[in-house]
Write a protein that holds these residues in place. Structure first.
Motif, PDB file in Angstrom:
ATOM      1  N   CYS A 231       2.446   1.863  -3.365  1.00  0.00           N
ATOM      2  CA  CYS A 231       1.457   2.391  -4.313  1.00  0.00           C
ATOM      3  C   CYS A 231       1.186   3.873  -4.054  1.00  0.00           C
ATOM      4  O   CYS A 231       1.130   4.682  -4.991  1.00  0.00           O
ATOM      5  N   ARG A 232       0.991   4.237  -2.796  1.00  0.00           N
ATOM      6  CA  ARG A 232       0.705   5.636  -2.457  1.00  0.00           C
ATOM      7  C   ARG A 232       1.853   6.549  -2.850  1.00  0.00           C
ATOM      8  O   ARG A 232       1.647   7.653  -3.357  1.00  0.00           O
TER       9      ARG A 232
ATOM     10  N   TRP B 144       0.832  -1.201   0.000  1.00  0.00           N
ATOM     11  CA  TRP B 144       0.000   0.000   0.000  1.00  0.00           C
ATOM     12  C   TRP B 144       0.872   1.259   0.000  1.00  0.00           C
ATOM     13  O   TRP B 144       0.595   2.218  -0.723  1.00  0.00           O
TER      14      TRP B 144
ATOM     15  N   LYS C 283      -5.555   3.240  -9.397  1.00  0.00           N
ATOM     16  CA  LYS C 283      -6.546   3.387  -8.326  1.00  0.00           C
ATOM     17  C   LYS C 283      -7.921   3.109  -8.934  1.00  0.00           C
ATOM     18  O   LYS C 283      -8.415   3.857  -9.770  1.00  0.00           O
TER      19      LYS C 283
ATOM     20  N   TRP D 216      -6.233  -0.247  -4.812  1.00  0.00           N
ATOM     21  CA  TRP D 216      -5.062  -0.217  -5.670  1.00  0.00           C
ATOM     22  C   TRP D 216      -4.981  -1.514  -6.468  1.00  0.00           C
ATOM     23  O   TRP D 216      -5.268  -2.590  -5.943  1.00  0.00           O
TER      24      TRP D 216
END
Length: 249
Positions: free
Chosen positions: A30-31, A27, A39, A44
């Motif tokens: 991805c962020r 996570w 998204k 995700w």
């Protein structure tokens, strides 16, 4: 890890299981944009091909050529800053080793050197490149240039045209080993950048630290942003960086 197919999307849990990390780590990747992801609503999703590329980039090659191989792409136009001539020659040998592995045509433009062509070839040999053999086979071309660097784009363009029938990508290396005037340097790099994009070339311009010491920080930023990547090569380590568009908030 087993080979991944090119199709389909993976959730953070699946990625975590494949890579062997916590789902919270995926996570975060991805962020932060470390791992390219989509998204979809609140979720995700990661393309399998993007995960393969991410893992490939995350490998830690132990050789200079291995690190450059993971960094360079086709086409490419990178700026390198070398601590001294020894580091610069090691960087050249590694750059050409990567080009040889890609079956490229290797071209060394040299000027302002205190060594002859044969001595430079010998230095490449000492740093692991079979430069003598490659030169004999016509795979490594040595081209002496004037101290003035204003016509680099034209010279490279003519060479590309002359060698267009061999089907090989040109991997060209230029140097700034003497003091270089900023506007001249930026103009030549803009010309090279246009040629790289048009002809699918890989070009490395390496500057000795002492040759650009008089440049201001803003001038150095201008030089860096005119290239697709930057290499800082010192005796104590190697730093590789790429720029990109500012991501959305």
């Amino acid at each position: 890890m087993k080979e991944l197919s090119e199709n389909g999307l993976l959730g953070p849990g699946e990625v975590a299981g494949l890579v062997g990390v916590k789902e919270s780590t995926v996570w975060r990747w991805c962020r932060e944009g470390t791992l390219p992801a989509l998204k979809v609503g609140k979720h995700w999703r990661v393309r399998r091909g993007a995960l393969e590329d991410f893992l490939r980039r995350s490998e830690r090659p132990v050789t200079l050529a291995g690190q450059l191989s993971a960094f360079l792409r086709v086409p490419d136009n990178v700026l390198a800053i070398a601590q001294n001539r020894d580091v610069l020659h090691r960087l050249d040998a590694a750059f050409f080793s990567v080009g040889e592995a890609h079956d490229g045509l290797l071209v060394k433009f040299y000027g302002g050197e205190d060594r002859t062509e044969d001595e430079l070839v010998s230095r490449f040999e000492q740093n692991g490149l079979e430069a003598g053999r490659l030169r004999d086979e016509g795979r490594l071309l040595m081209r002496e240039e004037e101290v003035s660097t204003g016509e680099r784009g034209d010279r490279l363009g003519r060479l590309v045209e002359e060698e267009s029938g061999n089907g090989r990508t040109v991997w060209a290396s230029f140097d700034w080993v003497l003091d270089v005037e900023l506007n001249t340097a930026l103009e030549q790099q803009e010309n090279l950048a246009e040629l790289v994009d048009a002809e699918q070339l890989v070009v490395k311009t390496a500057a000795l630290k002492e040759a650009i010491e008089e440049w201001s920080s803003s001038a150095l930023v201008r030089a860096q942003t005119s290239h697709s990547g930057t290499i800082l090569a010192l005796e104590k380590g190697l730093w590789l960086a790429r720029g990109g568009p500012m991501p959305a908030s």
